[in-house]
Design a protein around this motif. Structure first.
Motif, PDB file in Angstrom:
ATOM      1  N   GLY A  52      -1.433   7.523  -1.388  1.00  0.00           N
ATOM      2  CA  GLY A  52      -1.062   6.494  -2.147  1.00  0.00           C
ATOM      3  C   GLY A  52       0.371   6.656  -2.524  1.00  0.00           C
ATOM      4  N   THR A  53       1.257   5.898  -1.857  1.00  0.00           N
ATOM      5  CA  THR A  53       2.598   6.276  -2.218  1.00  0.00           C
ATOM      6  C   THR A  53       3.161   6.266  -3.504  1.00  0.00           C
ATOM      7  OG1 THR A  53       3.317   4.008  -1.511  1.00  0.00           O
ATOM      8  CG2 THR A  53       3.321   5.700   0.095  1.00  0.00           C
ATOM      9  N   ALA A  58       4.969   9.222  -8.178  1.00  0.00           N
ATOM     10  CA  ALA A  58       5.122   9.444  -9.490  1.00  0.00           C
ATOM     11  C   ALA A  58       4.544  10.972 -10.025  1.00  0.00           C
ATOM     12  CB  ALA A  58       3.872   8.514 -10.183  1.00  0.00           C
ATOM     13  N   LEU A  59       3.877  11.394  -9.240  1.00  0.00           N
ATOM     14  CA  LEU A  59       3.417  12.907  -9.704  1.00  0.00           C
ATOM     15  C   LEU A  59       4.900  13.666  -9.042  1.00  0.00           C
ATOM     16  CD1 LEU A  59      -0.272  13.250  -8.393  1.00  0.00           C
ATOM     17  CD2 LEU A  59       0.735  13.482 -10.676  1.00  0.00           C
ATOM     18  N   ALA A  67      10.369  12.121  -3.157  1.00  0.00           N
ATOM     19  CA  ALA A  67       9.563  12.264  -1.734  1.00  0.00           C
ATOM     20  C   ALA A  67      10.584  12.536  -0.578  1.00  0.00           C
ATOM     21  CB  ALA A  67       8.635  10.847  -1.715  1.00  0.00           C
ATOM     22  N   ALA A  68      11.550  11.856  -0.723  1.00  0.00           N
ATOM     23  CA  ALA A  68      12.678  11.939   0.353  1.00  0.00           C
ATOM     24  C   ALA A  68      13.097  13.530   0.355  1.00  0.00           C
ATOM     25  CB  ALA A  68      13.833  11.281   0.150  1.00  0.00           C
ATOM     26  N   ASP A  69      12.982  14.319  -0.754  1.00  0.00           N
ATOM     27  CA  ASP A  69      13.393  15.738  -0.504  1.00  0.00           C
ATOM     28  C   ASP A  69      12.341  16.354  -0.048  1.00  0.00           C
ATOM     29  OD1 ASP A  69      15.582  15.005  -1.995  1.00  0.00           O
ATOM     30  OD2 ASP A  69      14.788  15.584  -3.980  1.00  0.00           O
ATOM     31  N   LYS A 114      -5.867   9.844 -10.050  1.00  0.00           N
ATOM     32  CA  LYS A 114      -6.656   9.096  -9.119  1.00  0.00           C
ATOM     33  C   LYS A 114      -5.716   8.429  -8.076  1.00  0.00           C
ATOM     34  CE  LYS A 114      -9.707   7.900 -12.818  1.00  0.00           C
ATOM     35  NZ  LYS A 114     -11.079   7.875 -12.688  1.00  0.00           N
ATOM     36  N   ASN A 115      -6.086   7.985  -6.947  1.00  0.00           N
ATOM     37  CA  ASN A 115      -5.640   7.377  -5.868  1.00  0.00           C
ATOM     38  C   ASN A 115      -4.182   7.891  -5.324  1.00  0.00           C
ATOM     39  OD1 ASN A 115      -7.399   5.292  -6.024  1.00  0.00           O
ATOM     40  ND2 ASN A 115      -6.468   4.371  -8.056  1.00  0.00           N
ATOM     41  N   VAL A 116      -4.180   9.044  -5.195  1.00  0.00           N
ATOM     42  CA  VAL A 116      -3.245   9.838  -4.571  1.00  0.00           C
ATOM     43  C   VAL A 116      -3.571   9.899  -3.131  1.00  0.00           C
ATOM     44  CG1 VAL A 116      -1.748  11.931  -4.100  1.00  0.00           C
ATOM     45  CG2 VAL A 116      -2.305  11.168  -6.498  1.00  0.00           C
ATOM     46  N   LEU A 117      -4.842  10.098  -2.972  1.00  0.00           N
ATOM     47  CA  LEU A 117      -5.401  10.090  -1.574  1.00  0.00           C
ATOM     48  C   LEU A 117      -6.448   8.824  -1.376  1.00  0.00           C
ATOM     49  CD1 LEU A 117      -5.895  13.995  -0.979  1.00  0.00           C
ATOM     50  CD2 LEU A 117      -4.261  12.505   0.074  1.00  0.00           C
ATOM     51  N   LEU A 118      -6.268   8.231  -0.326  1.00  0.00           N
ATOM     52  CA  LEU A 118      -7.052   7.065  -0.361  1.00  0.00           C
ATOM     53  C   LEU A 118      -7.969   7.098   0.665  1.00  0.00           C
ATOM     54  CD1 LEU A 118      -4.343   4.464  -1.369  1.00  0.00           C
ATOM     55  CD2 LEU A 118      -6.119   5.389  -2.641  1.00  0.00           C
ATOM     56  N   PRO A 119      -9.134   6.532   1.117  1.00  0.00           N
ATOM     57  CA  PRO A 119      -9.905   6.548   2.078  1.00  0.00           C
ATOM     58  C   PRO A 119      -9.162   5.995   3.321  1.00  0.00           C
ATOM     59  CG  PRO A 119     -11.296   5.631   0.450  1.00  0.00           C
ATOM     60  CD  PRO A 119      -9.626   5.675   0.016  1.00  0.00           C
ATOM     61  N   ALA A 120      -9.504   6.231   4.491  1.00  0.00           N
ATOM     62  CA  ALA A 120      -8.768   5.885   5.704  1.00  0.00           C
ATOM     63  C   ALA A 120      -8.993   4.342   5.703  1.00  0.00           C
ATOM     64  CB  ALA A 120      -9.431   6.341   7.125  1.00  0.00           C
ATOM     65  N   SER A 121      -7.797   3.597   6.338  1.00  0.00           N
ATOM     66  CA  SER A 121      -7.891   1.924   6.183  1.00  0.00           C
ATOM     67  C   SER A 121      -8.879   1.565   6.980  1.00  0.00           C
ATOM     68  CB  SER A 121      -6.797   1.351   6.430  1.00  0.00           C
ATOM     69  OG  SER A 121      -6.172   1.734   7.845  1.00  0.00           O
TER      70      SER A 121
END
Length: 136
Positions: A52-53, A58-59, A67-69, A114-121
């Protein structure tokens, strides 16, 4: 006297630089931020989760990192990839428990976030089932 006037002129020129030129110099991310990014990437790789981008960014921002770093082409991507390889190998050894633990921490019902890792689409093709031969 001449040297003092040159150093004063240099200091004045530095102070007149725009803030954007001064803000380009940054410190390296903390080791904890690099480990966190590698952990999330490893969980995505081993367990098949999507990241979850917005939540991930945010974290990272809370840890003063972009995130680019920490991405593969970022300035600290090499360090993250090294940690990622080690974590992926460890997670793969006991995949089922590792995936459950990561989902419990950063999944949709995560205890940390919550929602940093989401189930496979659902759009992703299903994993190929092993072929079974009929009994003869």
């Amino acid at each position: 006297m001449f040297v003092r006037s040159l150093s004063a002129a240099g200091l004045a020129a530095y102070l007149l630089l725009p803030a954007s030129a001064q803000a380009q110099i940054r410190n390296a991310p903390s080791p904890r931020a690099l480990e966190f990014a590698a952990y999330i990437f490893a969980a995505s790789n081993v367990c098949g989760y999507r990241i979850g981008t917005e939540e991930f960014d945010a974290l990272l921002e809370k840890q003063n990192v972009r995130a680019a770093d920490v991405g593969p082409r970022g300035p600290f991507g090499g360090r993250v990839q090294t940690i990622f390889a080690l974590m992926s190998n460890q997670m793969q050894l006991n995949r089922e428990k590792a995936c459950l633990a990561v989902a419990g921490e950063y999944g949709p019902e995560g205890t940390i976030t919550k929602n940093v890792l989401l189930p496979a689409s659902a759009e992703a093709p299903p994993a190929a089932a092993p072929e079974t031969k009929p009994a003869q």
